[in-house]
Design a protein around this motif. Structure first.
Motif, mmCIF file in Angstrom:
data_model
loop_
_atom_site.group_PDB
_atom_site.id
_atom_site.type_symbol
_atom_site.label_atom_id
_atom_site.label_comp_id
_atom_site.label_asym_id
_atom_site.label_seq_id
_atom_site.Cartn_x
_atom_site.Cartn_y
_atom_site.Cartn_z
ATOM 1 N N ASN A 149 -26.237 0.893 -40.858
ATOM 2 C CA ASN A 149 -27.323 0.191 -41.554
ATOM 3 C C ASN A 149 -27.558 -1.181 -40.953
ATOM 4 O O ASN A 149 -28.695 -1.581 -40.684
ATOM 5 C CB ASN A 149 -26.996 0.033 -43.039
ATOM 6 N N GLN A 150 -26.461 -1.921 -40.748
ATOM 7 C CA GLN A 150 -26.587 -3.269 -40.201
ATOM 8 C C GLN A 150 -27.148 -3.242 -38.780
ATOM 9 O O GLN A 150 -28.059 -3.989 -38.449
ATOM 10 C CB GLN A 150 -25.222 -3.971 -40.206
ATOM 11 N N SER A 157 -35.263 7.930 -30.147
ATOM 12 C CA SER A 157 -35.829 7.419 -31.391
ATOM 13 C C SER A 157 -34.748 7.024 -32.397
ATOM 14 O O SER A 157 -33.580 7.408 -32.280
ATOM 15 C CB SER A 157 -36.734 8.473 -32.016
ATOM 16 N N ALA A 158 -35.190 6.237 -33.394
ATOM 17 C CA ALA A 158 -34.264 5.600 -34.337
ATOM 18 C C ALA A 158 -33.291 6.575 -35.015
ATOM 19 O O ALA A 158 -32.111 6.261 -35.169
ATOM 20 C CB ALA A 158 -35.052 4.833 -35.400
ATOM 21 N N VAL A 159 -33.781 7.742 -35.405
ATOM 22 C CA VAL A 159 -32.877 8.662 -36.107
ATOM 23 C C VAL A 159 -31.658 9.026 -35.263
ATOM 24 O O VAL A 159 -30.540 9.102 -35.759
ATOM 25 C CB VAL A 159 -33.547 9.993 -36.534
ATOM 26 N N TYR A 160 -31.915 9.235 -33.958
ATOM 27 C CA TYR A 160 -30.797 9.576 -33.077
ATOM 28 C C TYR A 160 -29.849 8.397 -32.943
ATOM 29 O O TYR A 160 -28.637 8.528 -33.034
ATOM 30 C CB TYR A 160 -31.296 10.001 -31.689
ATOM 31 N N VAL A 161 -30.453 7.241 -32.696
ATOM 32 C CA VAL A 161 -29.634 6.053 -32.490
ATOM 33 C C VAL A 161 -28.734 5.810 -33.707
ATOM 34 O O VAL A 161 -27.544 5.546 -33.574
ATOM 35 C CB VAL A 161 -30.523 4.824 -32.218
ATOM 36 N N PHE A 194 -22.585 -6.382 -37.149
ATOM 37 C CA PHE A 194 -22.441 -5.155 -36.394
ATOM 38 C C PHE A 194 -23.415 -5.054 -35.230
ATOM 39 O O PHE A 194 -24.212 -4.126 -35.132
ATOM 40 C CB PHE A 194 -22.549 -3.928 -37.312
ATOM 41 N N SER A 195 -23.339 -6.030 -34.346
ATOM 42 C CA SER A 195 -24.195 -6.037 -33.169
ATOM 43 C C SER A 195 -23.586 -5.140 -32.102
ATOM 44 O O SER A 195 -22.431 -4.714 -32.206
ATOM 45 C CB SER A 195 -24.267 -7.470 -32.633
ATOM 46 N N TYR A 252 -25.835 8.094 -33.553
ATOM 47 C CA TYR A 252 -24.864 7.681 -32.533
ATOM 48 C C TYR A 252 -24.022 6.516 -33.037
ATOM 49 O O TYR A 252 -22.803 6.502 -32.906
ATOM 50 C CB TYR A 252 -25.574 7.237 -31.233
ATOM 51 N N VAL A 253 -24.737 5.531 -33.604
ATOM 52 C CA VAL A 253 -24.018 4.335 -34.045
ATOM 53 C C VAL A 253 -22.999 4.703 -35.123
ATOM 54 O O VAL A 253 -21.863 4.220 -35.128
ATOM 55 C CB VAL A 253 -25.003 3.261 -34.564
ATOM 56 N N LYS A 254 -23.404 5.607 -35.998
ATOM 57 C CA LYS A 254 -22.471 6.037 -37.045
ATOM 58 C C LYS A 254 -21.208 6.648 -36.452
ATOM 59 O O LYS A 254 -20.092 6.325 -36.848
ATOM 60 C CB LYS A 254 -23.144 7.062 -37.979
ATOM 61 N N SER A 255 -21.415 7.532 -35.473
ATOM 62 C CA SER A 255 -20.243 8.180 -34.857
ATOM 63 C C SER A 255 -19.362 7.166 -34.138
ATOM 64 O O SER A 255 -18.134 7.214 -34.231
ATOM 65 C CB SER A 255 -20.667 9.238 -33.836
ATOM 66 N N ILE A 256 -20.022 6.258 -33.415
ATOM 67 C CA ILE A 256 -19.240 5.258 -32.673
ATOM 68 C C ILE A 256 -18.446 4.387 -33.647
ATOM 69 O O ILE A 256 -17.251 4.150 -33.468
ATOM 70 C CB ILE A 256 -20.160 4.375 -31.793
ATOM 71 N N ALA A 257 -19.128 3.955 -34.721
ATOM 72 C CA ALA A 257 -18.461 3.094 -35.701
ATOM 73 C C ALA A 257 -17.273 3.834 -36.307
ATOM 74 O O ALA A 257 -16.196 3.266 -36.492
ATOM 75 C CB ALA A 257 -19.438 2.699 -36.791
ATOM 76 N N SER A 258 -17.469 5.097 -36.574
ATOM 77 C CA SER A 258 -16.414 5.836 -37.244
ATOM 78 C C SER A 258 -15.196 6.025 -36.328
ATOM 79 O O SER A 258 -14.058 5.912 -36.769
ATOM 80 C CB SER A 258 -17.004 7.142 -37.766
#
Ligand SMILES: Nc1ncnc2c1ncn2[C@@H]1O[C@H](COP(=O)(O)OP(=O)(O)OP(=O)(O)O)[C@@H](O)[C@H]1O
Ligand SMILES: [Mg+2]
Lengths: 194, 311
Positions: free
Chosen positions: A187-188, A163-167, A120-121, A170-176
């Motif tokens: 996570n990956q 910061s990491a929490v935001y990122v 998941f790059s 974001y990644v979660k929303s994009i992945a979804s």
């Protein structure tokens, strides 16, 4: 209104209780969209394509009515004294037809090459986004995330990101939105971030 | 700790319409699960054309089979039961002799009701493919029918076909039972009123107030949907979506009871002694299977997670 489920009111369409919270409306909408998407495999042998398309529109309409406080209040009042079909017509007469934002149609299926993905790059997200024919604008508009952030995630330009929490969010929303297992993807991805 | 069923007996039937989707694999493991939870359990192979449930339980073909039952002697049902290697789990082994003897629907109905009267806490019917009376009768008679499908379009289509057939079967049964046969027939045949879905029909019947009790009897047919052989994350929403589509289309309280992934180690595991089979299977697969079984045991009164459609 779809002919098939003609007599259902907006609450019945989304399987909601009349006192449902906005959060519940949102969740019910997400489920109904998956179930009745014209490409949904759960419709095989039950609804024809055009019926599915009609009902899908009705789901959008139900959502856009129940999620807007003023519209919902108006609809509720009318529904109390008449049936589902009338209530819809009268609400539209009074407040104008629902302005359905044209949400980009997202292809549901995941290509085979993406099913095996483990890392998941950023590049993977970009490739999948292109495959689904989505622009940065589409995603940014839908998720309310700055275009520059989406681009920074895709190019793993961590300097330009908050910061990491935001990122992670974001990644979660994009992945979804890309139809991936968002928890696993985030996570990956975050293992690259560190 | 033993889970509590709210009454002393609960009956299940696992059907799918399509063949080879995992009915026998899951029925046998559900039977084992229940017997391990200390429920006195009986499992019946109703696949009269291709009985093989016994093999899933490491049981050799035996002359003690369902065809020892004689419609003229209802209590002959006791002669058909064998015990298995699993304590507390009995089986009625299937046989095509029953079909070969041209058994009538009325006799199958009698057979199913004789079985359901037997002294067990959990009774599980493993159904055959197709939509013959030997499938529809138990599917409509049990407390909890389970509709099994895989994510494949052909499997989904056949599962829906079984449900449509079951709906009409139940409709006739309930009309007869409540003495509404003529009235309901008239509604269905109304030239000017076309019902686009079974749910429409139920709504109309419910609204007419001439048939008290009809819809609540119909709602006894409320299967749980189980998705087997799931291979990707994308397929995980299919079970809940099928349940939602069915609630809208049939107007019945249909819910998803879970999903089970495709396990590629099955072909190795299935060559082992069945009581050790679990040791060779994927942990996630076993976990999903037992959570589905727990769901089913809790399910004496199914409640859709969502607020169900108002009748
Ligand atoms: N989740 C799974 N992962 C891997 N293999 C599976 C899974 N479920 C079922 N199978 C395999 O699929 C085959 C068919 O299963 P099974 O005999 O239970 O189907 P069935 O629905 O009872 O078929 P029939 O309609 O012929 O009675 C078996 O070899 C079984 O081991
Ligand atoms: Mg079988």
């Amino acid at each position: 209104m779809s002919q098939t489920f003609d007599e259902l009111d907006y609450y019945e369409i989304l399987e909601l209780h009349p006192n449902s919270s906005y959060q519940e409306v949102e969740e019910a909408y997400q489920l109904a969209k998956k179930s009745f998407h014209p490409q949904s495999s759960a419709l095989y042998g039950i609804l024809a394509q055009d019926q599915a398309q009609d009902f899908y529109k009705t789901i959008e309409e139900a959502y856009h009515t129940l999620i807007q406080p003023r519209r919902r209040q108006e609809y509720d009042q009318i529904l109390r004294r008449t049936d589902a079909n009338e209530a819809r017509l009268l609400t539209n007469q009074k407040l104008g037809a629902t302005q359905l934002k044209s949400v980009p149609q997202i292809k549901n299926e995941i290509p085979n090459w993406a099913l095996e993905e483990e890392s998941f790059s950023g590049a993977f997200f970009q490739k999948l986004r292109h495959h689904k024919g989505l622009t940065l604008e589409d995603i940014s508009h839908k998720l309310k995330i700055k275009k520059s952030y989406i681009l920074a995630i895709e190019s793993e330009d961590f300097e330009s990101l908050p910061s990491a929490v935001y990122v992670r969010g974001y990644v979660k929303s994009i992945a979804s939105i890309l139809g991936l297992d968002s928890e696993k993807a985030a996570n990956q991805f975050m293992t690259h971030y560190k | 700790m033993r889970e509590r069923l709210q009454k002393t007996k609960h009956t299940f039937a696992i059907g799918s319409g399509k063949g080879g989707v995992g009915k026998s694999l899951l029925s046998s493991n559900f039977g084992i699960h229940c017997s391990k939870k200390a429920y006195k359990t009986l499992i019946i192979d109703m696949d009269l054309g291709g009985a093989n449930l016994h093999t899933y339980l490491d049981f050799r073909p035996t002359p003690t089979r369902i065809d020892l039952w004689n419609p003229r002697e209802p209590e002959s049902i006791l002669k058909t039961i064998s015990s298995t290697a699993f304590p507390g789990l009995d089986i009625i082994v299937g046989s095509d002799e029953l079909l070969a003897s041209q058994i009538e629907s009325a006799s199958i109905e009698l057979l199913v009701y004789e079985i359901m009267k037997l002294d067990y806490e959990v009774i599980i019917f493993d159904l055959g493919a197709g939509v013959g009376p030997e499938t529809l009768i138990p599917f409509c008679a049990v407390d909890t029918p389970v509709l099994l499908s895989t994510p494949e379009d052909t499997s989904i289509e056949n599962a829906y076909f079984l449900l449509k057939k079951a709906f009409h079967f139940k409709l006739r049964q309930v009309s007869k039972e409540l003495g509404y046969e003529q009235g309901i027939q008239e509604i269905i045949n109304k030239p000017l009123k076309k019902f686009s879905t079974p749910s429409d029909l139920l709504k109309y019947i419910g609204g007419s107030e001439q048939f008290p009790g009809f819809n609540s009897k119909m709602k006894e047919l409320s299967p749980g949907i189980l998705l087997n052989q799931v291979r990707s994350f994308n397929e995980e929403s299919i079970g809940p979506s099928m349940a939602q589509v069915c609630r809208h289309y049939f107007g019945l309280d249909i819910i998803s009871v879970g999903l089970i992934q495709y396990d590629s180690s099955m072909w190795v595991a299935s060559r082992k002694n069945k009581s050790k089979m679990m040791n060779y299977l994927d942990l996630k697969f076993c976990g999903q299977m037992s959570s589905v079984f727990q769901n089913l045991l809790k399910s004496v009164t199914f409640n859709p997670q969502r607020n169900k459609i108002r009748a």
